[in-house]
Design an enzyme around this catalytic site. Sequence first.
Site, short mmCIF file in Angstrom:
data_model
loop_
_atom_site.label_atom_id
_atom_site.label_comp_id
_atom_site.label_asym_id
_atom_site.label_seq_id
_atom_site.Cartn_x
_atom_site.Cartn_y
_atom_site.Cartn_z
N LYS A 1 34.73 7.28 -20.53
CA LYS A 1 35.84 8.24 -20.51
C LYS A 1 36.60 8.08 -21.82
O LYS A 1 37.17 7.03 -22.10
CB LYS A 1 36.74 7.94 -19.31
CG LYS A 1 38.00 8.74 -19.21
CD LYS A 1 37.79 10.23 -19.16
CE LYS A 1 36.92 10.69 -18.03
NZ LYS A 1 36.66 12.13 -18.00
N HIS B 1 29.45 15.34 -11.41
CA HIS B 1 30.77 14.83 -11.78
C HIS B 1 31.38 14.03 -10.63
O HIS B 1 31.01 14.21 -9.47
CB HIS B 1 31.66 16.04 -12.09
CG HIS B 1 33.11 15.74 -12.17
ND1 HIS B 1 33.99 16.01 -11.15
CD2 HIS B 1 33.84 15.20 -13.17
CE1 HIS B 1 35.21 15.65 -11.52
NE2 HIS B 1 35.15 15.16 -12.74
O1 LIG Z 1 39.71 9.96 -13.27
C1 LIG Z 1 39.73 10.24 -14.47
O2 LIG Z 1 40.50 9.74 -15.28
C2 LIG Z 1 38.71 11.21 -14.94
O3 LIG Z 1 38.99 11.66 -16.21
C3 LIG Z 1 38.59 12.35 -13.98
O4 LIG Z 1 39.86 12.76 -13.68
C4 LIG Z 1 37.75 13.49 -14.47
O5 LIG Z 1 37.83 14.54 -13.56
C5 LIG Z 1 36.33 13.22 -14.60
O6 LIG Z 1 35.93 11.98 -14.34
C6 LIG Z 1 35.58 13.89 -15.72
O7 LIG Z 1 34.41 13.63 -15.85
O8 LIG Z 1 36.16 14.71 -16.43
MG LIG Z 2 34.15 15.16 -17.43
#
Ligand SMILES: O=C([O-])[C@@H](O)[C@@H](O)[C@H](O)[C@@H](O)C(=O)[O-]
Ligand SMILES: [Mg+2]
Length: 429
Positions: free
Chosen positions: A198, A325
């Site tokens: 991420k 996802h």
């Molecule tokens: O949980 C998080 O911080 C992620 O960024 C999530 O909110 C996203 O929806 C996700 O994992 C993504 O692949 O964009």
């Molecule tokens: Mg994503």
Amino acid sequence: MNTALLIDEVRLTPILIADPPLLNTQGVHQPYTPRLIVEVVTRGGVTGIGETYGDGKYLELARPLATALTGRPVSDLNGLFALADEVCGDSRAADDRVDAGGLRGVQTADKLRLSVVSGFEVACLDALGKSLGLPVHALLGGKVRDRVEYSAYLFYRWAAHPDGGEKDDWGAALDPAGVVAQARRFAREYGFSSFKLKGGVFEPDREIAAIRALAQEFPGQPLRLDPNGAWSVETSLYVAEQLKDVLEYLEDPASGTDLMARVAAGTGVPLATNMCVTTLAEVPEAFARGAVQVVLSDHHYWGGLHRTRELAGICRTFGVGLSMHSNTHLGISLAAMTHVAATVPNLDYACDSHYPWQTEDVITARHVFEDGRLTVSDAPGLGVELDRERLAALHRRWLDDDGTMRERDDAAAMRKAEPEWRTPEIPRW
Ligand SMILES: O=C([O-])[C@@H](O)[C@@H](O)[C@H](O)[C@@H](O)C(=O)[O-]
Ligand SMILES: [Mg+2]
């Protein structure tokens, strides 16, 4: 009509579950995050379970749907969508702005409603499967694989929340060495062999260095980077160029179909999304413009397991890849993800899952990854059972909360550490 399949009662239980201090471009995860557990009880005495987002805007739509569903057959899955259109109304929260924590593109009434329906659809499928003695994958046409592969979901993170929350022993990961240490543990303990980081948290060069370090540690293994649309077209192209030899795909480098199409035109690195294509209405333009080469399905977004399979058919038709996802979720949703993934021939990539970060659950036996994979259950329904004591305890936490944790807001959580923090303008870099 088999009256045993009629729905006698629908129970909705909002809960708060522990979440570690995982960083993303909007901020950081709160110590506790809301989920909604849906139980559908049939006249035949069978209970089916489902799970979805639990913020107030979802609860507001789930309540009238729960009431309206009573008396209808658990097998009427197509009718569920018409019913939701009829009774849920348009949420006041649908403001066409990017949501405050889900990072799923703009928030529309359609998306909110489909996310609510997904929890009900899964609960109905679980109840139907248990009633018929069939696993959910059989209700979707049958599994085409016995095991489903998942990918390690790496996050920059702090060692602990600034204001309490549950403790864990992962430590901080804020540089390439920390990210590699986290990945090694995921590989050792879960057997994952593909890795997603991420991003959108630090300047792009710092994130490029982390991916390079991963490539050195795990040569030839699939790597992905996802800054949730935080970069400009120029920055996206720069990162793609720097990492083109090691990335399996680049996920949502820039925000929206237009910018994604411009990035795609300038690089050979495949672009994936769970932001610019999350409903059917967003498919035609994105596919026609070649903006994405991989769509990340998510049954919560698309309205359940049947709709996820429809998406798979569309992707197959247009030669677009399919991955999966994940957002913060528990074992009910992981079971649902595994069942649907098992039935889709063209699920070409290891699926995302936040599950290893979730130390709390509402099922009696946690899922166990082996070689990065989950075995597809052949037990009736989803193959998981509700742990009522845990459910009650996590609901108690929700009841006791003064309201601050009931809505996921990663920017607000960040302000606990950095009082001046505001949701960054996009593009951030
Ligand atoms: O949980 C998080 O911080 C992620 O960024 C999530 O909110 C996203 O929806 C996700 O994992 C993504 O692949 O964009
Ligand atoms: Mg994503």
